[in-house]
Design an enzyme around this catalytic site. Structure first.
Site, short mmCIF file in Angstrom:
data_model
loop_
_atom_site.label_atom_id
_atom_site.label_comp_id
_atom_site.label_asym_id
_atom_site.label_seq_id
_atom_site.Cartn_x
_atom_site.Cartn_y
_atom_site.Cartn_z
N GLU A 44 10.01 41.66 60.25
CA GLU A 44 11.14 41.82 59.32
C GLU A 44 10.90 42.87 58.24
OE1 GLU A 44 12.24 37.97 57.71
OE2 GLU A 44 13.55 37.63 59.41
N GLU A 61 14.56 34.81 66.07
CA GLU A 61 14.48 33.60 65.22
C GLU A 61 15.86 33.00 65.04
OE1 GLU A 61 12.40 34.02 61.49
OE2 GLU A 61 10.78 35.20 62.41
#
Ligand code: GAL
Length: 845
Positions: A182, A251
């Protein structure tokens, strides 16, 4: 003739080779991950190996497989594997190779997210602390010292996997790997260097030559050939940065993590099922549950600050390793439904059309195969839609899956799976009173001295930042100051109270004046200061100020999180002196002590000959170590310790830390609901439980850490508590329920494209005890007709068959599982022309 053992050995060998030989080539194209030339629809789930114990792994993996997963994802936790630079550890709970091999043995693939920055609510985002002390280092940017360490560790892991032949290119289970994590969420803070860093990370990863694709999540500029992937509660709107890459979701958050001081987040399964179906509806072919089993943050592994010890995450498998129902079961049904569409899904892109406002059809059709997804994304209104000449009822916020473009096999808002209401049975700790224990409490104790008490303390002018001082060797740092107050000071004369003002970067602080706890403070905000004003009384002559500053998990997220710092950085002042003035103590000479005396003398393992047990056990006293011996609760049920009665600290069972405990940190009283409306976009604050109660009072004690008797429990209590109130809570199944309507789509299991088979099958209600050793022992509720309510509070509606209870009794009592047809042919018809359903609640023993 071969002997039986020889044949058996051959069989086991075949089985092992059959389950451990995987693909040889893994590539991707615009639609999907391609394994040995075939596009695949894949469902994956996160299980982080250090968040459970090796003896739990096989069962967790099997439950994942039974839940319809194809793959297990895990991060790799650098700080556990290399606690000291160049000294590696891959033993026990962090035996990564063993974990990957167990996943392989179950026939599942692995996604290895190496990071090595992992976030994950993990201490310091997974970075070892020594990294911070390398001269000239800057984390996660184009910086040579950082890149060289990141490359060394990444290569170390890749080579280890290669040596064990664990990549799919070698016949192993690993078909994907992740580099970074991320970074795209925060990269703007790193300026131009962010871009060159990401390019470097991509090239470095690719050069390691794993033979399988790499991904970067939340990284829209991920360089080719790295696949950029989506993280979030919904990813149906996501598109990768090249039309040569598949749409992947790394995710899909099953709930959210728990913080000390926060309420317990949960995510209704109807919403998560909706998100999953929407993703595959809109061209996705890979998704991963974060988490599928969240587990426990043992020891000091939590990130933070203030991440709780439980990392349950409302995941389909709960913290204790038991399936969470109906979440696990309903998602399993969703996976089955999606897999029925696999042939169509991999063959083509969807054709998406509108069926009205907030109503959408996606059709995957080529040649003879056709699968469709019908969605109602309205957050309020149910709708009936026409599709291919048939009409379909679509509840609000739901997707229906039609593997043959005609028959609905599943609607995400209709749960066919059973519900389980878990309960905990309390039993006393059974502490063993030994002969030296004259008061018979079973506990012994030792005081932790206030202030400086051990070798290695040092003086320094001014206030030090904590993490740079402790290097995270301990949560604790003492700041100690001795000062003389002259007897003639006017403020001593009028008896007025002075106020000690302390500013700190957190995370928690206990202030002792002249050896007595005067007050505490806690702060939950990254770089913002924690300010406490503690009224104190000083005396003429020598006064000591001892500040015990604590970290509660190091920061794991955000740009430059590694530099957020902690501890009493000042100013520290004495305010409220009677002429209105204040004394600034910040730049005085302070004495520092890293860690506790008890930590150094091995108290966590219970050793030391100094434990006191002869006289009254001190209770509600700060800074005290407690120890007891206990027997393990009998049976196999998972165990927790209920810390009600204790304050804040850390606990060890047979020398292993079960984590930080903090039952006195109470959740704010508002903003919770037990029946959250799943319709509409979910966020981590939408559905929360436990308001006004401790964020966490139960702490998992893994069975494998216990012997049947003679176990040692040690607590370090900071603020004061009563250890005799500690109790075991063994995890039980309270109730098992199911509520199925006669017009429910067929259970996915029974679904076939053959319409005759379908017509012959009715709706079915199935119940199954969580353990094969249990049987259904009582029927708490049964109603066929129009029953009302939810599991635990069902009631009869206006229409109710008088035979329901006895029919259910006959079918279920004494069996591990039972199935009952939900139709008038089983129950007769208590109310003609009315749509009926069957609701049952049972218990297992
Ligand atoms: C994501 C991150 C994960 C985890 C998650 C929250 O942003 O990639 O590692 O921290 O958030 O649980």
């Amino acid at each position: 003739m071969r002997g039986r053992t020889e044949i058996l050995a051959l069989f086991v060998f075949c089985l092992l080779t059959a389950t451990t030989t995987f693909a040889s080539t893994v590539t991707y194209d615009s639609r999907a991950i391609v394994i040995d030339g075939k596009r695949r629809v894949l469902v994956s789930g996160s299980i982080h190996y250090p968040r459970s114990t090796p003896d739990m792994w096989p069962d967790l993996i099997q439950k994942s497989k039974d839940g319809g997963l194809d793959m297990i994802e895990t991060y790799v936790f650098w700080n556990l594997h290399e606690p000291v630079r160049n000294q590696y550890n891959f033993e026990g709970r962090i035996d990564l190779v063993k974990f990957v091999k167990l996943v392989a043995a179950a026939g599942l693939y692995v996604h290895l997210r190496i990071g090595p920055y992992v976030c994950a609510e993990w201490n310091y985002g997974g970075f070892p602390l020594w990294l911070h002390f390398i001269p000239g280092i800057k984390f996660r940017t184009d910086n040579e010292p950082f890149k060289s360490e990141m490359q060394r560790f990444t290569a170390k892991i890749v080579n280890m996997m290669k040596q064990e032949k664990l990549y799919a290119s070698q016949g192993g289970p690993i078909i994907l790997s992740q580099i970074e994590n991320e970074y795209g969420n925060i990269d703007s803070a790193y300026g131009a260097a962010a871009k060159s860093y990401i390019k470097w990370a991509a090239d470095m990863a690719v050069s390691l030559d794993t033979g399988v694709p790499w991904v970067m999540c939340q990284q829209s500029n991920a360089p080719d050939p790295i696949i950029n992937t989506c993280n979030g509660y919904y990813c149906d709107q996501f598109t990768p940065n090249s039309n040569k890459k598949p749409k992947m979701w790394t995710e899909n958050w099953s709930g959210w993590f728990l913080s000390f001081g926060g309420a317990v987040p949960y995510r209704p399964v109807e919403d998560q099922a909706f998100a999953v179906a929407r993703f595959y509806q809109r061209g996705g072919t890979f998704q991963n549950y974060y988490m599928y089993h969240g587990g426990t943050n043992f020891g000091r592994t939590t990130g933070g600050p203030f991440i709780a010890t439980s990392y349950d995450y409302d995941a389909p498998i709960d913290e204790y390793g038991l399936v969470r129902q109906p979440k696990w079961g309903h998602l399993r049904d969703v996976h089955k439904a999606i897999k029925l569409c696999e042939e169509a899904l991999i063959a083509t892109d969807p054709t998406i059309s509108s069926l009205g406002p907030n109503l959408e059809a996606a059709v995957y059709k080529t040649g003879s195969v056709c699968s469709a997804f019908l969605a109602n994304v309205d957050i309020k209104s149910d709708a009936t839609v026409k599709f291919n000449g048939n009409s379909y009822l679509l509840p609000a916020w739901s997707v229906s899956i039609l593997p043959d473009c005609k028959n609905v096999v599943l609607n995400t808002a209709k749960i066919n799976s059973q519900t389980v209401i878990p309960s905990f049975m309390h039993e006393s700790l059974n502490t063993n009173v030994d002969s030296t224990d004259s008061i018979g409490s079973g506990w012994s104790w030792l005081n932790e001295p206030v202030g400086i008490s051990k070798a290695g303390a040092f003086n320094k002018l001014g206030l030090l930042e904590q993490i740079n001082t402790t290097a995270d060797k301990s949560d604790y740092l003492w700041y100690s100051l001795s000062m003389d107050i002259k007897g003639e000071e006017p403020f001593l004369q009028d008896g007025s109270q002075t106020v000690l003002h302390v500013e700190s970067l957190g995370h928690s602080l206990h202030a002792f004046i002249n050896g007595k706890l005067a007050g505490s403070g806690t702060g939950n905000s990254g770089n913002a200061k924690v300010k406490v004003d503690i009224p104190i009384t000083v005396v003429a002559g020598k006064n000591t100020i001892d500040l015990l500053s604590l970290t509660v998990g190091l920061q794991n997220y955000g740009a430059f999180f590694d530099l957020s710092g902690a501890g009493v950085t000042g100013p520290v002042k004495l305010n409220g002196l009677n002429n209105g003035s204040s004394i600034d103590l910040s730049s005085q000479q302070w004495t520092y002590q890293v860690g506790l005396k008890g930590e150094d003398s091995g108290l966590p393992s219970g050793s030391s000959s100094e434990w006191i047990s002869q006289s009254g056990l001190p209770k509600n006293q700060p800074l005290i170590w407690y120890k007891t011996n206990f027997d393990a609760p009998t049976g196999k049920a998972p165990i927790a310790l209920d810390f009600t009665g204790m304050g804040k600290g850390e606990a060890w069972v047979n020398g292993q830390s079960i984590g930080r405990y903090w039952p006195t940190y109470i959740t704010p009283s508002g903003g919770c609901t037990d029946s959250c409306n799943y319709r509409g976009p979910y966020n981590a604050n939408k559905c929360r439980k436990n308001c006004g109660k401790p964020s966490q009072k139960l702490y998992h004690v893994p069975r494998s850490w216990l012997q049947s008797s003679g176990n040692i429990l040690v607590l370090f209590e900071e603020i004061g508590g009563d250890p005799t109130q500690l109790a075991f809570a063994t995890r039980q199944t309270g109730s098992l329920c199911s509520h199925v309507s006669e017009s429910h789509p067929l259970p996915v299991d029974m679904w076939s494209l053959d319409s005759e088979t379908r017509k012959a099958s009715n709706s079915t209600l199935s119940l199954s005890c969580p353990s094969p050793n249990q049987v259904i022992s009582s029927i708490k509720f049964a109603s066929y007709g129009t029953p009302l309510g939810t599991c635990g509070s069902f009631s009869h509606g206006r229409c109710s068959s008088s035979k329901a209870r006895s029919i259910v009794h006959k079918a279920c009592i004494g069996s591990t599982s039972c199935s009952i047809g939900v139709s008038t042919s089983t129950f007769g018809d208590p109310c003609k022309g009315v749509k009926k359903s069957l609701a049952v609640e049972v218990s297992c023993a």
